[in-house]
Design an enzyme around this catalytic site. Sequence first.
Site, PDB file in Angstrom:
ATOM      1  N   CYS A 147     -17.225 -47.390   8.114  1.00  0.00           N
ATOM      2  CA  CYS A 147     -15.832 -47.087   7.787  1.00  0.00           C
ATOM      3  C   CYS A 147     -14.935 -47.379   8.997  1.00  0.00           C
ATOM      4  CB  CYS A 147     -15.715 -45.613   7.394  1.00  0.00           C
ATOM      5  SG  CYS A 147     -14.026 -45.060   7.137  1.00  0.00           S
ATOM      6  N   CYS A 182     -10.976 -53.011   6.590  1.00  0.00           N
ATOM      7  CA  CYS A 182     -11.660 -51.945   5.850  1.00  0.00           C
ATOM      8  C   CYS A 182     -12.829 -52.593   5.147  1.00  0.00           C
ATOM      9  CB  CYS A 182     -10.700 -51.292   4.845  1.00  0.00           C
ATOM     10  SG  CYS A 182     -11.496 -50.095   3.739  1.00  0.00           S
ATOM     11  N   THR A 183     -13.998 -51.986   5.242  1.00  0.00           N
ATOM     12  CA  THR A 183     -15.188 -52.601   4.640  1.00  0.00           C
ATOM     13  C   THR A 183     -15.137 -52.621   3.120  1.00  0.00           C
ATOM     14  OG1 THR A 183     -16.322 -50.466   4.957  1.00  0.00           O
ATOM     15  CG2 THR A 183     -16.762 -52.213   6.569  1.00  0.00           C
TER      16      THR A 183
END
Length: 286
Positions: free
Chosen positions: A102, A217-218
């Site tokens: 995150c 952001c993943t």
Amino acid sequence: MLVENTIILGKKNIEFYNANGDSIEKINTDSPRILIFDSGVGGLSVSKYIENFFLGADVVYIADNKFYPYGNKDRNLLLERIEDLLEQAVQIFEPIGLIIACNTASTLLSNSFTEKLKMPCIKVLPPILEAFQISSKKNVLLIATPNTIDSEYVNNICAKLIDDKFIFKKLGLTELVNFSEMKSRGISLETNDIESLILRSMTKEEVDNVDVVILGCTHFPNIKDELKYIFKNVKEWVDPAYDAVNSLYQAINQINSQKGIQKFLFLTEQSKVDNFTSPYEYSGFL
């Protein structure tokens, strides 16, 4: 510490629910473990690389769905939650390495905290300066959550971009995380809805002039196709997931295990939502 088939409790009183109901005997294998931590499905964009690099390790994925989404939470409350959760997870699962998938969590956690965990710990952070190196127009956009955009990490890098030739736009939208979670569960997205959301914060001219986008952001690689349709002139899409996993691999160096990989999913709250765990199932965690 209390250990049951589907729940593990630790001193921090954060509950980890094994989403597959596996017995604890199966989970407690003697294979080395890599721990992936995220608030939701974003870490799946990291796990695919973990499996390529660490062929002899099990993967334990913790999704903090009880506290999801992270991107708009109070930062002090969020930091306390993440530190407690990670300390407990490391105590219970005894991993040989940890990926904080995150970006929001990664920008909040200090190096002094991760050093206390006494293992290789890699944070997934937006590589802003690297993005400018590959940008021919020096026009870079960071798409992330509000907490990542407002983080000390991003602000410190912004202070280095003092030359007028650098154009750095920051777009902090928690709604995009929700879109990614929806798509991962088979819900069709309307690209026009995403474009309208983006155009509330950027002009059409600004959108057209960007030539490098950082997926900060993943969750966002999952909606890359939709973003490509909107940002038609972008030449490079920067996803730091691969480099993060490579860094962990270099830190660990070698795994003395020939066993096949097993994957385990733990949630922090039992969900009754239909298809909630389907993205993890598609990725082999169930």
